[in-house]
Design an enzyme around this catalytic site. Structure first.
Site, PDB file in Angstrom:
ATOM      1  N   SER A 166       0.850  -1.188   0.000  1.00  0.00           N
ATOM      2  CA  SER A 166       0.000   0.000   0.000  1.00  0.00           C
ATOM      3  C   SER A 166       0.883   1.234   0.000  1.00  0.00           C
ATOM      4  O   SER A 166       2.052   1.176   0.404  1.00  0.00           O
ATOM      5  CB  SER A 166      -0.860   0.005   1.268  1.00  0.00           C
ATOM      6  OG  SER A 166      -1.489   1.252   1.449  1.00  0.00           O
ATOM      7  N   TYR A 192      -3.211   0.040  10.248  1.00  0.00           N
ATOM      8  CA  TYR A 192      -2.980  -0.299   8.848  1.00  0.00           C
ATOM      9  C   TYR A 192      -1.541   0.018   8.447  1.00  0.00           C
ATOM     10  O   TYR A 192      -0.856  -0.818   7.850  1.00  0.00           O
ATOM     11  CB  TYR A 192      -3.973   0.453   7.962  1.00  0.00           C
ATOM     12  CG  TYR A 192      -3.926   0.053   6.518  1.00  0.00           C
ATOM     13  CD1 TYR A 192      -4.480  -1.148   6.102  1.00  0.00           C
ATOM     14  CD2 TYR A 192      -3.360   0.879   5.560  1.00  0.00           C
ATOM     15  CE1 TYR A 192      -4.457  -1.530   4.765  1.00  0.00           C
ATOM     16  CE2 TYR A 192      -3.331   0.518   4.226  1.00  0.00           C
ATOM     17  CZ  TYR A 192      -3.884  -0.690   3.832  1.00  0.00           C
ATOM     18  OH  TYR A 192      -3.852  -1.052   2.508  1.00  0.00           O
ATOM     19  N   LYS A 210       1.342  -2.572   7.172  1.00  0.00           N
ATOM     20  CA  LYS A 210       1.878  -2.471   5.820  1.00  0.00           C
ATOM     21  C   LYS A 210       3.375  -2.143   5.827  1.00  0.00           C
ATOM     22  O   LYS A 210       4.110  -2.621   4.955  1.00  0.00           O
ATOM     23  CB  LYS A 210       1.091  -1.454   4.990  1.00  0.00           C
ATOM     24  CG  LYS A 210      -0.327  -1.924   4.671  1.00  0.00           C
ATOM     25  CD  LYS A 210      -0.329  -3.201   3.828  1.00  0.00           C
ATOM     26  CE  LYS A 210      -1.722  -3.597   3.387  1.00  0.00           C
ATOM     27  NZ  LYS A 210      -1.728  -4.712   2.435  1.00  0.00           N
ATOM     28  N   THR A 229     -12.172  -0.371  -4.008  1.00  0.00           N
ATOM     29  CA  THR A 229     -12.674  -1.704  -3.684  1.00  0.00           C
ATOM     30  C   THR A 229     -13.674  -1.579  -2.538  1.00  0.00           C
ATOM     31  O   THR A 229     -13.874  -0.494  -1.987  1.00  0.00           O
ATOM     32  CB  THR A 229     -11.523  -2.643  -3.231  1.00  0.00           C
ATOM     33  OG1 THR A 229     -11.019  -2.171  -1.976  1.00  0.00           O
ATOM     34  CG2 THR A 229     -10.420  -2.712  -4.265  1.00  0.00           C
TER      35      THR A 229
END
Length: 179
Positions: free
Chosen positions: A81, A94, A98, A129
């Site tokens: 990401s 997150y 990542k 998404t």
């Protein structure tokens, strides 16, 4: 569920039983994302992000890697990401997962050099998404509107680019942004 290490091992065995060997390509693409400040992130939410975004790809890679190494061929593609290099407020779990995933990729790439097995990290900016459904970026200041995000097809094209490179070429990393 990539958090289930045994499920990954079962999948590897089932694939080998059905095909006579393991896959040529493994794409680690599972991910979870939530927006919360550090002070508002529970330990369970933090652990959950690490389990899905970091432990899961490790488990899936581990389940399939030995067969690739034995054959001297294969490709592990990990979807990172933009958050594996850039932090954003409200993105503690997150980003931590990542960043860790990028480190795991770097170790894997170093360990695989010269084995015939390749490893690629693809780090896209925001991709439109279902991950965004609950977040509603179109109505949140500071977020990329969905119409300006990359498409899943854009990321798939990057995966194809990496895996279709000649066997003597390793595409170490691709960072994707919208033009």
């Amino acid at each position: 569920d990539v958090r289930d290490v045994e499920a990954g091992a079962r999948a590897a065995r089932a694939f080998a039983d059905a095909c006579g060997r393991g896959p040529d390509i493994v794409v680690n693409n599972a991910g979870a994302f939530a927006v919360a400040a550090v002070a508002d992130t529970t330990l369970d939410a933090f652990r959950g992000a690490l389990e899905i975004n970091l432990v899961g790809p490790f488990a899936m890679t581990s389940a399939f890697l030995s067969g690739m190494r034995e054959r001297g061929a294969g490709h592990v593609v990990t979807i990172g990401s933009i958050a594996d290099r850039t932090i954003f407020p409200g993105n503690a779990a997150y980003s931590a997962s990542k960043y860790g995933l990028r480190a795991l990729h770097e170790v894997l790439r170093a360990e695989l050099r010269g084995t015939g097995v390749r490893a690629t990290l693809i780090s896209p900016a925001a991709v439109d998404t279902g991950l965004w459904n609950e977040i509603d970026p179109d109505n949140r200041p500071g977020f990329t509107p969905r119409t300006q995000m990359l498409s899943a097809g854009d990321v798939a094209d990057a995966v194809l680019y990496a895996v279709l490179a000649p066997p003597s070429v390793n595409v170490d990393e691709l960072r994707l942004s919208r033009s």
